[in-house]
Every structure is written in structure tokens, then in C-alpha cells.
Design an enzyme around this catalytic site. Structure first.
Site, PDB file in Angstrom:
ATOM      1  N   LYS A 163       0.842  -1.202   0.000  1.00 35.66           N
ATOM      2  CA  LYS A 163       0.000   0.000   0.000  1.00 35.66           C
ATOM      3  C   LYS A 163       0.880   1.256   0.000  1.00 35.66           C
ATOM      4  CE  LYS A 163      -0.271  -0.614   4.990  1.00 35.66           C
ATOM      5  NZ  LYS A 163      -1.055  -1.143   6.104  1.00 35.66           N
TER       6      LYS A 163
ATOM      7  N   TYR B  35      16.997  29.925   7.951  1.00 33.45           N
ATOM      8  CA  TYR B  35      15.827  30.653   8.446  1.00 33.45           C
ATOM      9  C   TYR B  35      15.797  30.677   9.967  1.00 33.45           C
ATOM     10  CZ  TYR B  35      13.788  30.482   3.761  1.00 33.45           C
ATOM     11  OH  TYR B  35      13.544  30.637   2.433  1.00 33.45           O
TER      12      TYR B  35
HETATM   13  C1  PLP Z   1      -0.248  -2.045   6.778  1.00 25.94           C
HETATM   14  C2  PLP Z   1      -0.788  -3.304   7.325  1.00 25.94           C
HETATM   15  C3  PLP Z   1       0.063  -4.375   7.633  1.00 25.94           C
HETATM   16  C4  PLP Z   1       1.565  -4.260   7.582  1.00 25.94           C
HETATM   17  O1  PLP Z   1       2.020  -3.652   8.792  1.00 25.94           O
HETATM   18  P1  PLP Z   1       3.601  -3.484   9.066  1.00 25.94           P
HETATM   19  O2  PLP Z   1       3.645  -2.944  10.451  1.00 25.94           O
HETATM   20  O3  PLP Z   1       4.082  -2.495   8.054  1.00 25.94           O
HETATM   21  O4  PLP Z   1       4.198  -4.818   8.904  1.00 25.94           O
HETATM   22  C5  PLP Z   1      -0.521  -5.566   8.001  1.00 25.94           C
HETATM   23  N1  PLP Z   1      -1.861  -5.690   8.096  1.00 25.94           N
HETATM   24  C6  PLP Z   1      -2.705  -4.676   7.837  1.00 25.94           C
HETATM   25  C7  PLP Z   1      -4.172  -4.871   7.958  1.00 25.94           C
HETATM   26  C8  PLP Z   1      -2.186  -3.445   7.460  1.00 25.94           C
HETATM   27  O5  PLP Z   1      -3.012  -2.429   7.229  1.00 25.94           O
END
Ligand code: PLP
Length: 356
Positions: free
Chosen positions: A34, A254
Site C-alpha cells: 500500500k 531561516y
Molecule cells: C499495513 C498493514 C500491515 C503491515 O504492517 P507493518 O507494520 O508495516 O508490517 C498488516 N496488516 C494490515 C491490515 C495493514 O493495514
């Protein structure tokens, strides 16, 4: 040309996928890609992850991007569909849904014949205390029984709120999950993200869902990627475009936030928050230069940062590693009051991307 570059190391990605296989040898691997593969670029990462069993994404648009690139593996939508009209596309494109609320159950049942004909599984989400998505313990058995009676193959799914820490909720979530798994037996099961894969091998079950560990960053605050035998996939670099020597009492940038207390050699590096480098640093931050640490001084600007290179023999054009194998993103995140996940995901598309 401006040299800000994000290098993606496919072999490191494969190495980390193998780490998942070592830790969860009996589970299928749903690689979480994702948010553009946690900012790494979905195209290059999918190719490197050819040994995975499936991919996980947050929404239909992300899944369709994977299909458009020609990848055929199963895909799970971890929040399911957002509207009824997405069901048709999901089925045509061979994408599996999480179901976390009643409306989605209705949409699914309305498309039952086509969904089942595609041999797609339904991931039924248990809310065991994270309280974002899912059916509560009192409701979920009825939902699963209904779906089973309709002919669906179900995967009981859950997400830990505190897998990265010792927290009393872990025991509650685990107990509820095991209870439902037992009550709905036989049923496929999945509850492990990266942290849980490391911590609870006995909970790996049928599918594990690694995300951050694939990219070679740590899910834990007190352990970094090296401690976990993971290889950083991303190396983020930029180059020195100016050198300034300032005297005690002079500032840089800055707000003149940093004031030198002795003669200081500064290097100006062409990188900034416009690239996704974090601006707020409550604690001292540094970059790696020729394998050595150089402190970031003064405010991070949109396009530039200043680093203290006193005694480091820095030159115009010298490369600076913002994060990567020498300066771990976990440690940059720590110094900036955030987590590696966020730094990786919020890179902008200004740096050039290269696969190595
Ligand atoms: C993003 C996600 C993961 C992966 O989590 P990590 O901490 O990056 O390993 C697993 N299960 C779900 C439902 C997620 O949304």
C-alpha cells in the site's frame, strides 16, 4: 543537474522477503505494498517481490495499478470496497475483499455467485480492541456463519494495536482471535504484521502480512533494522552544492536557529522538506557523509539543509546519505519524533528514482 536520488535495492527487498519466509515458514505471505510500496515505488518493488504469494493494498485504485502493471498474484483490499459499485471491478480483476461492516456484507452477498466463481476468499475482520475496523466479538460469529452458509471461503483477520510493544491489550486481542478461530473452525486465519511476525511465531497461521520489514526498516522503537537482520531497501542521497565557513556567533538558515560557538565548516546540501526530508527535529539529527556522521544544523528549508562538516574533508559534489545503509531511516525517524513508515511514505516525487 540536481542530484537528489532515491535508490531502490531489489536484492535487499528479496533478502527481507526471505527473512519473512524463515520466520513464518508455513504461512503464505501477503506482501503489503500500500501507499506506493511504503513510498518505494510499486513498480520496482512488485517485480522484486515475485516470490510472494499475494499483495495487500488499501484501496481499489492501488489494486488496479498492480493489475495495470501486469501482475497476476492475488490481491487483498485491507479496507474492502468503499462503495457497492466497486464490487463488480473487484470480481473482474480477481481482487479479494476484507469485510469489516454490515453494508459490505450486503454488497458481497449481492455479488455472491460471481465472487465465489472467481474462487475469491473473503477476509472477515475482527475488532478485538484496536477499534478502527471490524466486527466485535459478539457479532462476528454470526457474520462468518452467514458467509459460510452462502458458500464463501472465509479468512478470519485481525490487526494488533500494540504488536510493537508490551501492552496488556495484546493478550486480549490474541485471546479473542483464538476464541473466534476455534468457534468458527475450520477457518483460515491471519493476524500478523511485521512486529507480530517477529514476536509471535505461533500466531503466523495461514497468511502473514509483512509491510515495513520488507523494506528493511524496523517496526519496533527499541530495535533497528540491523538488530532484526533486515537490509534497508531505500537509500536517499543528495549532494553538497556550497561550502561556507562561519565564525563563532554567526548563524545559518531561516530564523538563524543555529548559531556557531566556534569556527564551523558548513556544507549546504540540495535537499529539503520539498523532497520529503523532515523539517522538525526535536532531537539532534545527522546525515552520513563518507560513512561518517555530520550534524544537520539550522532549519531544514524546502530545498536545502546545512550540515556541520568541520574536519570531514567535504567537497562540492560530495554525496550525502540522508537515510539508507549507513544512516538508518529508523534512527532518522527517532531523531525527528516520528516512525520510519512515515518518512518513507511521505517522500515527494521530486527526487530521481533509480533501481539498483
Ligand atoms: C499495513 C498493514 C500491515 C503491515 O504492517 P507493518 O507494520 O508495516 O508490517 C498488516 N496488516 C494490515 C491490515 C495493514 O493495514
Amino acid at each position: 543537474m540536481r542530484q537528489a536520488t532515491v535508490y531502490i535495492d531489489s536484492q535487499a527487498l528479496q533478502y527481507n522477503l526471505n527473512r519473512v519466509k524463515q520466520l513464518a515458514p508455513n504461512a503464505k505471505i501477503v506482501s503489503m505494498v500500500k501507499a506506493n510500496a511504503y513510498g518505494h515505488g510499486v513498480k520496482d518493488c512488485l517485480a522484486a517481490l515475485s516470490e510472494t504469494d499475494a499483495f495487500g493494498v488499501a484501496c481499489l485504485e492501488e489494486a488496479l495499478e498492480i493489475r495495470a502493471l501486469g501482475f497476476k498474484q492475488p490481491i487483498t483490499l485491507i479496507e474492502g470496497v468503499f462503495s457497492a459499485d466497486e464490487m463488480q471491478t473487484v470480481i473482474e480483476q480477481n481482487i479479494e475483499c476484507v469485510i469489516h461492516q454490515q453494508q459490505q456484507v450486503d454488497w458481497l452477498i449481492a455479488h455472491k455467485t460471481a465472487y465465489i466463481a472467481q474462487k475469491l476468499k473473503v477476509w472477515v475482520k475482527l475488532n478485538s480492541g484496536m477499534n478502527r475496523l471490524g466486527f466485535k466479538i459478539a457479532e462476528i460469529i454470526a457474520v462468518i456463519n452467514t458467509l459460510k452458509a452462502e458458500g464463501f471461503t472465509c479468512v478470519l483477520a485481525m490487526h494488533f494495536a500494540n504488536a510493537d510493544a508490551d501492552h496488556p491489550l495484546n493478550e486480549q486481542q490474541r485471546a479473542q482471535f483464538l476464541h473466534i478461530k476455534e468457534a468458527c473452525s475450520p477457518i483460515l486465519a491471519s493476524c500478523c504484521n511485521s512486529a507480530a511476525i517477529f514476536k509471535w511465531p505461533e500466531l503466523n497461521f495461514d497468511f502473514v502480512r509483512p509491510g515495513i520489514m520488507l523494506y528493511g526498516a524496523s517496526p519496533f522503537a527499541d530495535k533497528n533494522a540491523h538488530d532484526l537482520d533486515l537490509k534497508p531497501v531505500m537509500t536517499f542521497t543528495a549532494e553538497i552544492i556550497a561550502l561556507n565557513t562561519i565564525q563563532a556567533g554567526e548563524g545559518v538558515g531561516y530564523g538563524s536557529h543555529f548559531v556557531a560557538n566556534q569556527e564551523t565548516e558548513l556544507a549546504i546540501v540540495a535537499i529539503g522538506y520539498g523532497d520529503g526530508y523532515p523539517r522538525a527535529f526535536p532531537k539532534q539529527n545527522h546525515v552520513a557523509i563518507n560513512g561518517q556522521a555530520a550534524a544537520v544544523v539550522g532549519r531544514v528549508a524546502m530545498d536545502m539543509i546545512a550540515i556541520d562538516v568541520t574536519g570531514l574533508n567535504a567537497k562540492l559534489g560530495t554525496k550525502v546519505e540522508l537515510w539508507g545503509k549507513n544512516r538508518l531511516v529508523d534512527d532518522v525517524a527517532e531523531a525527528n519524533g516520528t516512525i520510519g513508515y512515515e518518512l518513507l511514505c511521505r517522500l515527494s516525487n521530486r527526487p530521481t528514482r533509480k533501481q539498483i
